[in-house]
Design a protein around this motif. Structure first.
Motif, PDB file in Angstrom:
ATOM      1  N   UNK A   1       7.327   8.834   7.079  1.00  0.00           N
ATOM      2  CA  UNK A   1       7.229   7.388   7.240  1.00  0.00           C
ATOM      3  C   UNK A   1       5.896   7.070   7.895  1.00  0.00           C
ATOM      4  N   UNK A   2       5.223   6.065   7.344  1.00  0.00           N
ATOM      5  CA  UNK A   2       3.968   5.614   7.934  1.00  0.00           C
ATOM      6  C   UNK A   2       4.061   4.119   8.200  1.00  0.00           C
TER       7      UNK A   2
ATOM      8  N   UNK B   1       1.036  -4.693   3.840  1.00  0.00           N
ATOM      9  CA  UNK B   1       1.854  -3.479   3.935  1.00  0.00           C
ATOM     10  C   UNK B   1       2.056  -3.102   5.400  1.00  0.00           C
ATOM     11  N   UNK B   2       3.327  -2.971   5.795  1.00  0.00           N
ATOM     12  CA  UNK B   2       3.620  -2.528   7.160  1.00  0.00           C
ATOM     13  C   UNK B   2       4.306  -1.179   7.163  1.00  0.00           C
ATOM     14  N   UNK B   3       4.838  -0.788   6.019  1.00  0.00           N
ATOM     15  CA  UNK B   3       5.662   0.423   5.976  1.00  0.00           C
ATOM     16  C   UNK B   3       5.462   1.186   4.672  1.00  0.00           C
ATOM     17  N   UNK B   4       5.330   2.488   4.781  1.00  0.00           N
ATOM     18  CA  UNK B   4       5.278   3.369   3.616  1.00  0.00           C
ATOM     19  C   UNK B   4       6.284   4.484   3.856  1.00  0.00           C
TER      20      UNK B   4
ATOM     21  N   UNK C   1       8.340  -4.376   5.692  1.00  0.00           N
ATOM     22  CA  UNK C   1       9.100  -3.819   6.817  1.00  0.00           C
ATOM     23  C   UNK C   1       9.744  -2.484   6.447  1.00  0.00           C
ATOM     24  N   UNK C   2      10.128  -1.713   7.482  1.00  0.00           N
ATOM     25  CA  UNK C   2      10.537  -0.339   7.233  1.00  0.00           C
ATOM     26  C   UNK C   2      11.864  -0.197   6.496  1.00  0.00           C
ATOM     27  N   UNK C   3      12.808  -1.088   6.773  1.00  0.00           N
ATOM     28  CA  UNK C   3      14.123  -0.961   6.134  1.00  0.00           C
ATOM     29  C   UNK C   3      14.012  -0.820   4.619  1.00  0.00           C
ATOM     30  N   UNK C   4      13.234  -1.706   4.020  1.00  0.00           N
ATOM     31  CA  UNK C   4      13.178  -1.729   2.559  1.00  0.00           C
ATOM     32  C   UNK C   4      12.504  -0.479   1.998  1.00  0.00           C
ATOM     33  N   UNK C   5      11.436  -0.005   2.627  1.00  0.00           N
ATOM     34  CA  UNK C   5      10.787   1.175   2.046  1.00  0.00           C
ATOM     35  C   UNK C   5      11.628   2.434   2.261  1.00  0.00           C
ATOM     36  N   UNK C   6      12.266   2.548   3.438  1.00  0.00           N
ATOM     37  CA  UNK C   6      13.174   3.693   3.649  1.00  0.00           C
ATOM     38  C   UNK C   6      14.259   3.729   2.575  1.00  0.00           C
ATOM     39  N   UNK C   7      14.943   2.606   2.388  1.00  0.00           N
ATOM     40  CA  UNK C   7      16.065   2.570   1.447  1.00  0.00           C
ATOM     41  C   UNK C   7      15.596   2.757   0.013  1.00  0.00           C
TER      42      UNK C   7
END
Lengths: 152, 77, 152, 77
Positions: free
Chosen positions: A36-37, C30-33, C105-111
């Motif tokens: 995660x970045x 972009x805040x999350x990868x 945000x992180x939730x969406x990229x994680x999922x």
């Protein structure tokens, strides 16, 4: 396991390659890497953001990060875990945080990286101050249920 | 007894300093210390307590030599 | 969105940098990868594995991967999505699959990254054949509940 | 009618070829076609059906010109 608090811009991909090569010796037991970045956006809620200052509590931050990663390593039987967190003055698109875990199968690395990020967000003592089009502001936590000892 | 106090983020701004030593103190809880330190202020913000770099509740009883920190909810990551 | 089936060894980190720079223009929204990398292990169950051949169904594979990523982009309002899958002859430690998604945000990229991997594993027509210390073998799916039209 | 059949992975090994054209065929389901093609074999493996590069059930009725594929459960990723 490696934890790094860094006050210069860092290259997340080079850090991954270095850790995997130097610490994990490119272990052929690794089947899965989950990464995660978090990067700095140029907006937050209704604000345009042109810079951000990240403050932390030296000592306590490292202690909590080490504990968070160690917990994930045990729980998910990880082969490796890496956290790099930026502090100091950041510009939009700068990497803020890198979390990476390595394991034999995908389930464990997916869950571990997610767990580490969630624990980091709720426990690790970092604070963001943004420079916005409406002045400086301390960032407020998004999650209203965030752990706190007391509301004054 | 004597303790060291650290402030971070908006609490640091509020207190106008990032650290102070407190001497000749009675044995009190961390929550009582916070109320003492801010008794002349009108504070409407959340504060978290850490003693010796571990989160504690407001009822944590302070000991001589403790490193105490007051700060708002964290926003890293 | 970018889907690539590639029969040469690839550098996942360079691919990420290139995609983010060329396709996403280093978008400051972009805040999350969230990135998953599957790599070849030198073992599987009780076997030592020294090489692997990855076969696929050209045309159908791309169609399913595109559909899987497009579905995730819509569901999670992603800024970008990238899947690279290796085919052909692989050696231990070689990258097999890279899945990456970018969001605010992180939730969406994680999922999203997790969803894409799970769908890829159950739908995309790839097959692994291993060269082991006990001879060649077609890899069997791990999940016994895996979708199938019929058991003969 | 005429269809093109493709085989992959262990099904390809089993059939000894990766593709074949089938001509002068009646209109049947993909499951019936599979049974016809393997009627002299003793097959104990799972098979999946795709027609025109989309998964279908064994009851899918074939049409002239269809591209049909038989393969085992997928193991990519």
């Amino acid at each position: 396991m490696k934890i790094e608090i860094i006050d210069d811009k860092f290259d997340p991909w080079q850090s991954l390659v270095d850790y995997k090569k130097n610490e994990l010796q490119n272990d052929p037991k690794i089947g899965a890497s989950s990464i995660f970045l978090g990067t700095m956006r140029d907006f937050n809620e209704d604000y345009d953001v042109d810079a951000m200052h990240l403050e932390h509590y030296p000592g306590m931050t490292e202690k909590y990060l080490e504990n968070i990663v160690q917990t994930a390593i045990k729980k998910y039987k990880l082969i490796g875990g890496l956290v790099i967190h930026r502090v100091g003055l950041l510009e939009p698109t700068d990497p803020i945080v890198l979390v990476a875990t390595w394991s034999d199968h995908r389930d464990s690395s997916f869950s571990a990286t997610r767990d580490i990020m969630e624990s980091l967000k709720s426990e690790a003592p970092f604070w963001k101050k943004e420079s916005t089009d409406k002045g400086f502001r301390w960032v407020q936590p998004v999650d209203k249920t965030e752990s706190s000892n007391e509301i004054q | 007894m004597k303790v060291q106090v650290k402030y971070f983020a908006n609490i640091k701004d509020l207190m106008g300093k990032d650290t102070e030593d407190i001497k000749d103190m009675n044995s009190i809880t961390v929550g009582e210390l916070w109320l003492n330190l801010t008794k002349d202020m009108d504070i409407q913000i959340k504060v978290l307590y850490a003693v010796n770099q571990v989160y504690v509740s407001k009822d944590y009883k302070l000991n001589d030599g403790d490193e105490i920190a007051f700060f708002p909810p964290v926003t890293g990551g």
